[in-house]
Enzyme design. Structure first.
Site, PDB file in Angstrom:
ATOM      1  N   THR A  14       4.069   0.798 -13.043  1.00  0.00           N
ATOM      2  CA  THR A  14       2.780   0.191 -13.384  1.00  0.00           C
ATOM      3  C   THR A  14       1.760   0.529 -12.295  1.00  0.00           C
ATOM      4  O   THR A  14       2.131   0.853 -11.171  1.00  0.00           O
ATOM      5  CB  THR A  14       2.884  -1.344 -13.538  1.00  0.00           C
ATOM      6  OG1 THR A  14       2.999  -1.940 -12.237  1.00  0.00           O
ATOM      7  CG2 THR A  14       4.067  -1.756 -14.410  1.00  0.00           C
ATOM      8  N   ILE A  20      -0.785   4.185  -4.808  1.00  0.00           N
ATOM      9  CA  ILE A  20       0.663   4.148  -4.571  1.00  0.00           C
ATOM     10  C   ILE A  20       1.424   4.405  -5.872  1.00  0.00           C
ATOM     11  O   ILE A  20       2.448   5.102  -5.889  1.00  0.00           O
ATOM     12  CB  ILE A  20       1.058   2.786  -3.947  1.00  0.00           C
ATOM     13  CG1 ILE A  20       0.460   2.669  -2.534  1.00  0.00           C
ATOM     14  CG2 ILE A  20       2.571   2.611  -3.924  1.00  0.00           C
ATOM     15  CD1 ILE A  20       0.537   1.285  -1.918  1.00  0.00           C
ATOM     16  N   ASP A  39      -0.715   1.897 -17.045  1.00  0.00           N
ATOM     17  CA  ASP A  39      -1.913   1.377 -16.377  1.00  0.00           C
ATOM     18  C   ASP A  39      -2.796   0.719 -17.436  1.00  0.00           C
ATOM     19  O   ASP A  39      -2.716   1.069 -18.614  1.00  0.00           O
ATOM     20  CB  ASP A  39      -2.686   2.510 -15.692  1.00  0.00           C
ATOM     21  CG  ASP A  39      -3.474   2.027 -14.465  1.00  0.00           C
ATOM     22  OD1 ASP A  39      -3.082   2.361 -13.333  1.00  0.00           O
ATOM     23  OD2 ASP A  39      -4.479   1.309 -14.659  1.00  0.00           O
ATOM     24  N   TYR A 158      -4.930 -13.273  -2.625  1.00  0.00           N
ATOM     25  CA  TYR A 158      -4.076 -12.079  -2.503  1.00  0.00           C
ATOM     26  C   TYR A 158      -2.812 -12.392  -1.677  1.00  0.00           C
ATOM     27  O   TYR A 158      -1.693 -12.062  -2.075  1.00  0.00           O
ATOM     28  CB  TYR A 158      -4.889 -10.956  -1.864  1.00  0.00           C
ATOM     29  CG  TYR A 158      -4.183  -9.623  -1.815  1.00  0.00           C
ATOM     30  CD1 TYR A 158      -4.070  -8.829  -2.961  1.00  0.00           C
ATOM     31  CD2 TYR A 158      -3.620  -9.144  -0.640  1.00  0.00           C
ATOM     32  CE1 TYR A 158      -3.436  -7.603  -2.917  1.00  0.00           C
ATOM     33  CE2 TYR A 158      -2.990  -7.914  -0.586  1.00  0.00           C
ATOM     34  CZ  TYR A 158      -2.895  -7.144  -1.726  1.00  0.00           C
ATOM     35  OH  TYR A 158      -2.261  -5.919  -1.685  1.00  0.00           O
ATOM     36  N   LYS A 162       1.131 -12.207  -2.887  1.00  0.00           N
ATOM     37  CA  LYS A 162       2.047 -11.236  -2.285  1.00  0.00           C
ATOM     38  C   LYS A 162       3.217 -11.936  -1.585  1.00  0.00           C
ATOM     39  O   LYS A 162       4.324 -11.390  -1.531  1.00  0.00           O
ATOM     40  CB  LYS A 162       1.290 -10.308  -1.324  1.00  0.00           C
ATOM     41  CG  LYS A 162       0.299  -9.386  -2.056  1.00  0.00           C
ATOM     42  CD  LYS A 162       1.012  -8.500  -3.091  1.00  0.00           C
ATOM     43  CE  LYS A 162       0.109  -7.526  -3.783  1.00  0.00           C
ATOM     44  NZ  LYS A 162       0.794  -6.652  -4.748  1.00  0.00           N
ATOM     45  N   ILE A 191      -2.916   1.210   3.445  1.00  0.00           N
ATOM     46  CA  ILE A 191      -2.651   2.532   2.902  1.00  0.00           C
ATOM     47  C   ILE A 191      -3.943   3.098   2.321  1.00  0.00           C
ATOM     48  O   ILE A 191      -4.700   2.373   1.659  1.00  0.00           O
ATOM     49  CB  ILE A 191      -1.557   2.452   1.792  1.00  0.00           C
ATOM     50  CG1 ILE A 191      -0.349   1.621   2.271  1.00  0.00           C
ATOM     51  CG2 ILE A 191      -1.132   3.842   1.347  1.00  0.00           C
ATOM     52  CD1 ILE A 191       0.329   2.100   3.534  1.00  0.00           C
TER      53      ILE A 191
END
Ligand code: NAD
Length: 249
Positions: A14, A20, A39, A158, A162, A191
């Protein structure tokens, strides 16, 4: 990872239209898997497929935050390569940063819906498909974040999702072990993807200064660890939360 180690496997990724997720599709295909690029942005997923070749990859438009969208994707995914995916990577994710006192309910719900509920919906639907088809050696990789531990100001929504992904991963690893399905998660640092492109330069500079390797990571450096977790070479790794941050804490 080794070329060919995933030959005969089907992988579903996904968030495959960017960052990533796209890098993961590339490396899983390099290792021999057929890849279903999922997606909510179909055009972006199709671009990923274009790069990999349509004989070994396929694009699916799915909103991971919608139970109906995820559920109806299962039959479509099975049709693509006549086999349920035994590798599932939950990389779809969003941020809606803001200070808590001003955070709209909508921003909290949206982040929760994609990052945590989406991980739940995709994991549940595709683990069921693996179990029903009696497919063994399943492997699910979830994307958490080092923000789950750094708990940055302005990222309450967020960070909470996570951190939730880490707990969710551990419970799933305990429930699915008996079906031969391993579940692990990765905590990337910062990243260089479109998600981080919107972070102010001043914040990125601070991150780079704090990071022992002195740079942002590249999406392929996360995808390599995902490819390892997807492969039989990690056959005894289960319920793990692996930091891939260049040493950033
Ligand atoms: P990105 O923004 O480059 O890509 C995210 C992709 O997810 C996009 O293609 C987007 O269209 C898709 N997506 C968003 N909502 C969706 C939905 N409801 N259904 C289906 N697809 C959806 O992000 P990235 O940097 O590649 O991040 C991938 C994952 O890694 C995310 O879960 C993110 O939280 C996590 N992560 C990223 C970083 C980083 O620094 N980039 C760090 C830690 C964790």
């Amino acid at each position: 990872m080794s070329v060919g180690v995933l030959a005969g496997k089907v992988a579903l990724v996904t968030g495959a239209g960017s960052g990533i997720g796209r890098a993961t599709c590339r490396l899983l295909a390099r290792d021999g898997a057929k890849v279903i690029a999922v997606d909510r942005n179909l055009k972006a997923a199709q671009e990923t497929v274009q790069e990999l070749g349509s004989n070994r990859s396929a694009a699916l438009e799915v909103d991971v935050s919608s139970a109906q969208s995820v559920q109806s994707s299962v039959a479509e995914a099975l049709k693509k390569f006549q086999q349920a995916p035994t590798i599932v990577v939950n990389s779809a994710g969003i941020t809606r940063d803001g200070y808590l006192l001003k955070m709209p309910e909508r921003d909290y719900d949206d982040v929760y819906g994609v990052n945590l509920k989406g991980t739940f919906l995709v994991t549940q639907a595709y683990a069921k498909a693996m179990i029903e088809q009696k497919l063994e050696n399943g492997t699910i990789v979830n994307l958490s974040s080092i923000v789950a531990k750094m708990n940055n100001v302005g990222q309450a929504n967020y960070a909470a999702t996570k951190a939730g992904v880490i707990s969710f991963t551990e419970v799933a690893s305990k429930e699915f072990g008996k079906f031969g399905i391993r579940v692990n998660c990765i905590l990337p640092g910062y990243i260089d993807t479109p998600m981080v492109a919107v972070v102010p330069d001043s914040v990125k500079q601070q991150v780079v200064q704090r990071c022992p390797l002195g740079r942002l990571g590249q999406p392929e450096e996360i995808a390599e660890v995902i490819a390892f977790l997807a492969s039989p070479q990690s056959s005894y790794v289960n319920g793990a939360a692996i930091e891939v941050t260049g040493g950033l804490k």
